[in-house]
Structure formats: C-alpha cells, structure tokens
Scaffold this motif. Structure first.
Motif, short mmCIF file in Angstrom:
data_model
loop_
_atom_site.label_atom_id
_atom_site.label_comp_id
_atom_site.label_asym_id
_atom_site.label_seq_id
_atom_site.Cartn_x
_atom_site.Cartn_y
_atom_site.Cartn_z
N ASN A 277 -12.77 -11.49 -38.16
CA ASN A 277 -14.16 -11.66 -37.79
C ASN A 277 -14.97 -10.55 -38.45
O ASN A 277 -14.70 -9.37 -38.25
N LEU A 278 -15.97 -10.91 -39.24
CA LEU A 278 -16.76 -9.93 -39.98
C LEU A 278 -18.06 -9.54 -39.29
O LEU A 278 -18.92 -8.90 -39.91
N ASN A 279 -18.22 -9.88 -38.00
CA ASN A 279 -19.48 -9.59 -37.32
C ASN A 279 -19.82 -8.10 -37.34
O ASN A 279 -20.95 -7.71 -37.61
N LYS A 280 -18.83 -7.24 -37.07
CA LYS A 280 -19.11 -5.81 -37.01
C LYS A 280 -19.32 -5.23 -38.39
O LYS A 280 -20.10 -4.30 -38.57
N ILE A 281 -18.60 -5.75 -39.38
CA ILE A 281 -18.83 -5.31 -40.75
C ILE A 281 -20.26 -5.66 -41.17
O ILE A 281 -20.97 -4.84 -41.74
N ASN A 282 -20.68 -6.88 -40.88
CA ASN A 282 -22.02 -7.30 -41.25
C ASN A 282 -23.08 -6.47 -40.54
O ASN A 282 -24.12 -6.12 -41.11
N SER A 283 -22.81 -6.11 -39.29
CA SER A 283 -23.74 -5.26 -38.56
C SER A 283 -23.79 -3.86 -39.16
O SER A 283 -24.88 -3.29 -39.33
N ALA A 284 -22.62 -3.32 -39.53
CA ALA A 284 -22.57 -1.98 -40.10
C ALA A 284 -23.22 -1.95 -41.48
O ALA A 284 -23.92 -0.99 -41.83
N PHE A 285 -22.97 -2.98 -42.29
CA PHE A 285 -23.49 -3.02 -43.65
C PHE A 285 -24.91 -3.56 -43.73
O PHE A 285 -25.56 -3.47 -44.77
N GLY A 286 -25.42 -4.14 -42.65
CA GLY A 286 -26.77 -4.66 -42.64
C GLY A 286 -26.95 -5.88 -43.51
O GLY A 286 -28.03 -6.10 -44.07
N THR A 287 -25.92 -6.71 -43.61
CA THR A 287 -26.01 -7.93 -44.42
C THR A 287 -25.07 -8.98 -43.84
O THR A 287 -24.32 -8.71 -42.90
N GLN A 288 -25.14 -10.18 -44.38
CA GLN A 288 -24.27 -11.27 -43.93
C GLN A 288 -23.29 -11.62 -45.04
O GLN A 288 -23.65 -12.22 -46.04
N LEU A 289 -22.04 -11.21 -44.85
CA LEU A 289 -21.00 -11.45 -45.85
C LEU A 289 -19.99 -12.46 -45.33
O LEU A 289 -19.71 -12.52 -44.14
N ASP A 290 -19.44 -13.23 -46.27
CA ASP A 290 -18.35 -14.15 -45.95
C ASP A 290 -16.99 -13.52 -46.21
O ASP A 290 -15.97 -14.04 -45.77
N GLY A 291 -17.00 -12.40 -46.93
CA GLY A 291 -15.74 -11.75 -47.23
C GLY A 291 -15.94 -10.40 -47.90
O GLY A 291 -17.06 -10.03 -48.28
N ILE A 292 -14.85 -9.65 -48.03
CA ILE A 292 -14.82 -8.36 -48.70
C ILE A 292 -13.76 -8.41 -49.79
O ILE A 292 -12.64 -8.86 -49.55
N LEU A 293 -14.12 -7.98 -51.00
CA LEU A 293 -13.17 -7.86 -52.10
C LEU A 293 -12.90 -6.38 -52.34
O LEU A 293 -13.83 -5.61 -52.59
N GLY A 294 -11.63 -5.98 -52.25
CA GLY A 294 -11.29 -4.58 -52.35
C GLY A 294 -10.26 -4.30 -53.43
O GLY A 294 -10.46 -4.65 -54.60
N TYR A 295 -9.16 -3.67 -53.04
CA TYR A 295 -8.13 -3.26 -53.99
C TYR A 295 -7.68 -4.42 -54.88
O TYR A 295 -7.51 -4.24 -56.10
N GLU A 296 -7.50 -5.59 -54.32
CA GLU A 296 -7.01 -6.73 -55.10
C GLU A 296 -7.99 -7.11 -56.21
O GLU A 296 -7.59 -7.56 -57.28
N PHE A 297 -9.27 -6.93 -55.95
CA PHE A 297 -10.30 -7.18 -56.96
C PHE A 297 -10.13 -6.21 -58.13
O PHE A 297 -10.07 -6.61 -59.30
N PHE A 298 -10.03 -4.91 -57.81
CA PHE A 298 -9.93 -3.90 -58.86
C PHE A 298 -8.57 -3.94 -59.57
O PHE A 298 -8.47 -3.55 -60.74
N ALA A 299 -7.54 -4.43 -58.88
CA ALA A 299 -6.23 -4.55 -59.51
C ALA A 299 -6.23 -5.62 -60.60
O ALA A 299 -5.48 -5.55 -61.57
N GLN A 300 -7.11 -6.62 -60.47
CA GLN A 300 -7.19 -7.68 -61.48
C GLN A 300 -8.31 -7.45 -62.49
O GLN A 300 -8.30 -8.06 -63.57
N LYS A 301 -9.28 -6.58 -62.16
CA LYS A 301 -10.42 -6.35 -63.04
C LYS A 301 -10.67 -4.86 -63.22
O LYS A 301 -10.95 -4.14 -62.25
N ARG A 302 -10.54 -4.36 -64.45
CA ARG A 302 -10.96 -2.98 -64.76
C ARG A 302 -12.49 -3.00 -64.76
O ARG A 302 -13.11 -3.61 -65.63
#
Length: 322
Positions: A277-302
């Motif tokens: 559930n991303l409700n708290k993330i969206n509240s903390a970040f002040g936006t409405q996100l469907d997902g977060i791209l992290g380490y896996e994103f950077f592992a595939q893209k320099r």
C-alpha cells in the motif's frame, strides 16, 4: 527473512557542520575516496550493502558510512553517533521516508558543505535514530545524503563500475565542464520533479502508471490498488518483512514485475518488486504514485539525473562478449 530499508546514494568530499555547542567552529566530514576529475566534477567509488549504495566517511573523528538517497529530501544524520546534535531544534513537520513519514526528528543547520572547491551553504539536516538500520545492515551508519545536496549536480549512478560521478551544473542544468563522460549517452527520458521526488510516466502491460525513482529503494514497489491489468504481470513468489527509516515493519508480497516501459525505447526486463500500500509514501512524497523504481531500475540502466532539466539520461552497459 529479507528486510527492506529505503535510501541511497553517496559522496566523497568534505562537509562542514557546526559543532554541538553552536559556536563558529566548523567540523569537516571527509569522504576520502573521491577522485577529482576537474574543478567541477568528482567521481566516487561506492560499495553495495545489500542493495544500498554506501560510501565510507569520517565526521567528528567518527569513521562510518553514508547512504545516498534521491528519495530523501534532506541530509539525515544518525543520532546514535551525534547525540549532542539532536536537541538543537525539534522539527514541526515530519521527515519523509519511503515506507512512512518519520516523526520525532530534529533539525540541524549544515553551515557549509563542500565538494573540493564546490561549496553549498546553509543546508538543513534532519537528525534521527537510525540504529535499527545499522543492526539490520551490519554497518556503522553516520547518515544519509539526499535531494537538498544532490540537486545542484548532474548525478551519474553507475552500477556497472560501482561509482557515482557528480558534476556541478548552472541554474539551467548545463554542466560547467564539457566532456564530463567518456561513455556515450544513448537515450533520455523527461521526468517531473514533485517536491523532491522524480516522477515518470510509464506503462505496465500497456496500463498507464506513474512511478517515483528512488535510488535507495532496495526493491521496486507496486501499489496493490493499481489497475488489475497491470497487476496481471506481477508474479508473486514469497512474503518479506520490510523495515524503513522510522523503525516500523510491514509484511509484503514479493515477486517479479514484467512488461514495464517508460517510453518506446526505455523498457525493462522482469524486476524484483513488492506489492504494498503506497498511501503513506504518497503522503510523505506529496504526490500520487502507482509504484517506486529503485535498485532494480539502476541495475538495468546506467543513469544520469539532471534535476534542473528534469531529464534522465542513459548510458549502455558494455556488451557481454563472453
């Protein structure tokens, strides 16, 4: 059971903080492994702790580690190692973290932060207890460096060479030195900066989604409320217990997310992802996100981040000739 902590990115130069007595003395923090390429560019080797990018540093005779985190709004210091810093000023608002906002934090003014000859002045630093992250990751963690520091640089996160390149930019996002990178930039992607969060539009199985890019997210996250057309290509494998900056733990379903595209030319292979559930993330970040791209994103893209131009640039991984 695997655990999840959310941040990442780091630097090697010297930061000057006021001491605990609030006098005019400056105390430098040294990231000693930096390689100065020119007057505006520094290259910093890093180590991966699980999926966190970490640099060694020294502050007030304390040797330890800093995490570099594009998802953190400010610099964060670990109260465990700087016990006299926390009682300076209690924050009125919460500090943002990826699993939830963090309360009971304190604020400290960073009088001067320097990368060799490049200096930033009067930066705020949050001070919180991060002992649970130290215990989980088995490292001495001095703190986290976030957006408030990184935004003045073009930031090249290279998980192929395990290094970060920081180059100073002007207010338009133009680098102050030409020919910063030896590698060729092969693609780019526009993003929107929502507060301090990098937000990109994309699709999962051709269903439109909005992702936040966070270099300190150890696993990608997808909102369990996202359209079922997108969730059709989330293939669950097991359950994980995750813990964030604020010590709170949650149990989530982990698996592989398939068919992620950010443009016609920017797409990904299956990525380790957790369903939450991303409700708290969206509240903390002040936006409405469907997902977060992290380490896996950077592992595939320099990836090169230019905050002023609100653009991501990509450099290819070398071809595997084996």
């Amino acid at each position: 059971m695997l655990r999840f902590v959310c941040f990442i990115l780091f630097i090697t130069f010297s930061i000057n903080l006021t001491n605990a007595n609030d006098d005019d003395t400056y105390t430098p923090i040294f990231f000693t492994q930096a390689e100065v390429l020119n007057s505006h560019t520094t290259r910093i080797p890093f180590k991966l702790i699980d999926h966190l990018i970490v640099v060694e540093a020294e502050l007030l005779n304390n040797k330890g580690n800093f995490i570099i985190d594009t998802g953190s709004e400010t610099m964060i210091l670990n109260r465990v190692h700087f016990p006299n810093f926390y009682n300076h000023q209690r924050k009125n608002e919460e500090t943002s973290g990826i699993l939830q906002s963090i309360d009971n934090s304190f604020e400290r003014k960073v009088k001067e932060f320097s990368l060799e000859s490049l200096k930033l002045h009067d930066k705020d630093s949050d001070v919180i207890d991060m002992s649970h992250i130290e215990k989980s990751k088995k490292i001495k963690l001095l703190g986290v460096i976030g957006y408030s520091i990184l935004k003045d640089y073009e930031v090249f996160i290279d998980l192929y060479l395990n290094q970060i390149t920081l180059t100073k930019v002007d207010r338009f996002g133009n680098t102050l030195n030409n020919d910063v990178y030896l590698e060729k930039i092969v693609d780019s992607l526009s993003f929107t900066l929502k507060n301090h969060t990098i937000v990109v539009n994309g699709t999962v199985n051709n269903q439109k989604v909005k992702f936040g890019i966070d270099s300190a997210a150890e696993f990608n996250q997808i909102n369990r409320k996202v359209h079922k057309k997108a969730l059709k290509y989330f293939i669950p494998k097991r359950r994980l217990s995750l813990s964030g900056v604020g010590k709170k733990k949650i149990e989530v379903l982990a698996g592989k997310l398939h068919r992620v595209k950010l443009s016609e030319t920017v797409y990904f292979g299956p990525m380790l992802t957790v369903l939450t559930n991303l409700n708290k993330i969206n509240s903390a970040f002040g936006t409405q996100l469907d997902g977060i791209l992290g380490y896996e994103f950077f592992a595939q893209k320099r990836t090169i981040i230019n905050y002023q131009k609100e653009t991501l640039y990509f450099i290819n991984y070398p071809l595997n000739t084996q």
